[in-house]
Design a protein around this motif. Structure first.
Motif, PDB file in Angstrom:
ATOM      1  N   THR A 135       0.834  -1.210   0.000  1.00  0.00           N
ATOM      2  CA  THR A 135       0.000   0.000   0.000  1.00  0.00           C
ATOM      3  C   THR A 135       0.865   1.256   0.000  1.00  0.00           C
ATOM      4  O   THR A 135       0.595   2.215  -0.739  1.00  0.00           O
ATOM      5  N   LEU A 136       1.915   1.246   0.819  1.00  0.00           N
ATOM      6  CA  LEU A 136       2.807   2.395   0.886  1.00  0.00           C
ATOM      7  C   LEU A 136       3.462   2.653  -0.467  1.00  0.00           C
ATOM      8  O   LEU A 136       3.556   3.813  -0.909  1.00  0.00           O
ATOM      9  N   TYR A 137       3.916   1.605  -1.134  1.00  0.00           N
ATOM     10  CA  TYR A 137       4.534   1.793  -2.444  1.00  0.00           C
ATOM     11  C   TYR A 137       3.557   2.436  -3.428  1.00  0.00           C
ATOM     12  O   TYR A 137       3.938   3.295  -4.232  1.00  0.00           O
ATOM     13  N   LEU A 195       3.405   6.104  -2.606  1.00  0.00           N
ATOM     14  CA  LEU A 195       4.596   6.829  -3.038  1.00  0.00           C
ATOM     15  C   LEU A 195       4.552   7.135  -4.529  1.00  0.00           C
ATOM     16  O   LEU A 195       5.059   8.170  -4.966  1.00  0.00           O
ATOM     17  N   ALA A 196       3.945   6.240  -5.302  1.00  0.00           N
ATOM     18  CA  ALA A 196       3.802   6.522  -6.738  1.00  0.00           C
ATOM     19  C   ALA A 196       2.969   7.775  -6.956  1.00  0.00           C
ATOM     20  O   ALA A 196       3.165   8.506  -7.936  1.00  0.00           O
ATOM     21  N   GLY A 197       2.050   8.072  -6.027  1.00  0.00           N
ATOM     22  CA  GLY A 197       1.257   9.283  -6.133  1.00  0.00           C
ATOM     23  C   GLY A 197       1.934  10.518  -5.578  1.00  0.00           C
ATOM     24  O   GLY A 197       1.577  11.647  -5.930  1.00  0.00           O
ATOM     25  N   SER A 247       3.072  -1.339  -8.493  1.00  0.00           N
ATOM     26  CA  SER A 247       2.445  -0.232  -7.765  1.00  0.00           C
ATOM     27  C   SER A 247       2.446   1.077  -8.547  1.00  0.00           C
ATOM     28  O   SER A 247       2.039   2.106  -8.000  1.00  0.00           O
ATOM     29  N   GLY A 248       2.912   1.055  -9.787  1.00  0.00           N
ATOM     30  CA  GLY A 248       2.835   2.246 -10.621  1.00  0.00           C
ATOM     31  C   GLY A 248       4.151   2.856 -11.030  1.00  0.00           C
ATOM     32  O   GLY A 248       4.168   3.907 -11.687  1.00  0.00           O
ATOM     33  N   VAL A 259      17.357  -0.386  -3.557  1.00  0.00           N
ATOM     34  CA  VAL A 259      16.507  -0.549  -4.729  1.00  0.00           C
ATOM     35  C   VAL A 259      16.078   0.824  -5.212  1.00  0.00           C
ATOM     36  O   VAL A 259      15.645   1.670  -4.416  1.00  0.00           O
ATOM     37  N   LEU A 260      16.217   1.059  -6.503  1.00  0.00           N
ATOM     38  CA  LEU A 260      15.877   2.329  -7.137  1.00  0.00           C
ATOM     39  C   LEU A 260      14.668   2.103  -8.031  1.00  0.00           C
ATOM     40  O   LEU A 260      14.645   1.159  -8.814  1.00  0.00           O
ATOM     41  N   ALA A 261      13.673   2.973  -7.922  1.00  0.00           N
ATOM     42  CA  ALA A 261      12.486   2.886  -8.771  1.00  0.00           C
ATOM     43  C   ALA A 261      12.218   4.250  -9.374  1.00  0.00           C
ATOM     44  O   ALA A 261      12.292   5.287  -8.697  1.00  0.00           O
TER      45      ALA A 261
END
Length: 257
Positions: free
Chosen positions: A134-136, A139-141, A236-237, A253-255
């Motif tokens: 859910t947190l991930y 964070l995408a938002g 997660s987006g 980890v980098l996203a």
């Protein structure tokens, strides 16, 4: 408030760093790679969210490297936030927010609608799998398109038990030597916090919220391999996700949003 009384907050920062380095001897290396990645994707004047910020270790290094940056630190721990606020008192580049990252509305407490980068270190393993998913998604938002998320944490690989056992024995011997020289572990550091007049009230509040580490009551760890984090971030987006740095026990980890 306590941070307005001229206490030695820098001394508390340094003692926190020493305690963390007892567990993570390559801590500064992961911070360097993290900030290199912020620079690569967000430039030298980024707006950065320091997630589960603790005493503000990453934010302090961020502002030393990028004086034009703006930082927001979010944490639930009132004792660590007291140290962070004391350290950065008067610095208009930094805002600290007390919030529960497992809540649905914590992003509403942030001072900015979006960020160029979100960073976190040695913290999200406290979240069970579903709250972390859910947190991930949250964070995408929070990140702007093209923004970067960096999570440095314990991410062990259970497929190499002999390698893991040898490394664990090596690290245990190092820690025993350093502890004999006076380095505090997690529980010992918190005992000193509880005994300090400037932090005693915040420590009691912390223990009521999260448990007392000195008594062995400090939450449960939930570890996942780097590939798991990268996959869940993409689900997660996030557009891309991969390992940017790794040791035998930890990874960054980098996203990319």
């Amino acid at each position: 408030m306590a941070w307005e009384t001229g206490m030695d907050w820098q001394g508390w920062q340094e003692s926190w760093d020493r305690q963390q380095e007892w567990y993570l001897p390559d801590r500064e290396e992961r911070f360097r790679v993290m900030l290199d990645s912020v620079a690569a994707h967000a430039g030298d004047r980024p707006r950065v969210l320091d997630l589960a910020c603790g005493t503000g270790s990453i934010t302090r290094r961020l502002l030393e490297r990028f004086p034009g940056a703006a930082g927001t630190g979010v944490d639930l721990d009132p004792a660590l936030l007291t140290i962070a606020r004391g350290t950065f008192e008067g610095d208009e580049r930094v805002t600290f927010v007390q919030a529960d990252l497992t809540g649905a509305d914590w992003p509403a407490a942030l001072p900015y609608a979006s960020y160029d980068a979100v960073v976190t270190a040695t913290a999200l393993h406290w979240l069970p799998e579903e709250p972390l998913r859910t947190l991930y998604g949250q964070l995408a938002g929070v990140l702007r398109p093209g923004g970067v998320f960096l999570n440095a944490d314990h991410m062990p690989d259970p497929s190499t038990p002999r390698i893991n056992a040898a490394h664990e024995a090596f690290e245990k011997a190092r820690q025993e030597r350093e502890k004999a020289e006076g380095v505090l572990d997690w529980a010992g550091w918190w005992r000193e916090v509880a005994a300090a007049p400037e932090l005693a009230d915040a420590a009691r509040e912390r223990f009521a919220l999260l448990g007392d580490p000195a008594d062995g009551h400090d939450g449960e760890d939930h570890y996942h391999a780097p590939d798991w984090h990268a996959r869940v971030l993409r689900e997660s987006g996030f557009a891309e996700a991969r390992t940017a740095w790794a040791s035998l026990t930890d990874a960054l980890v980098l996203a990319l949003r």
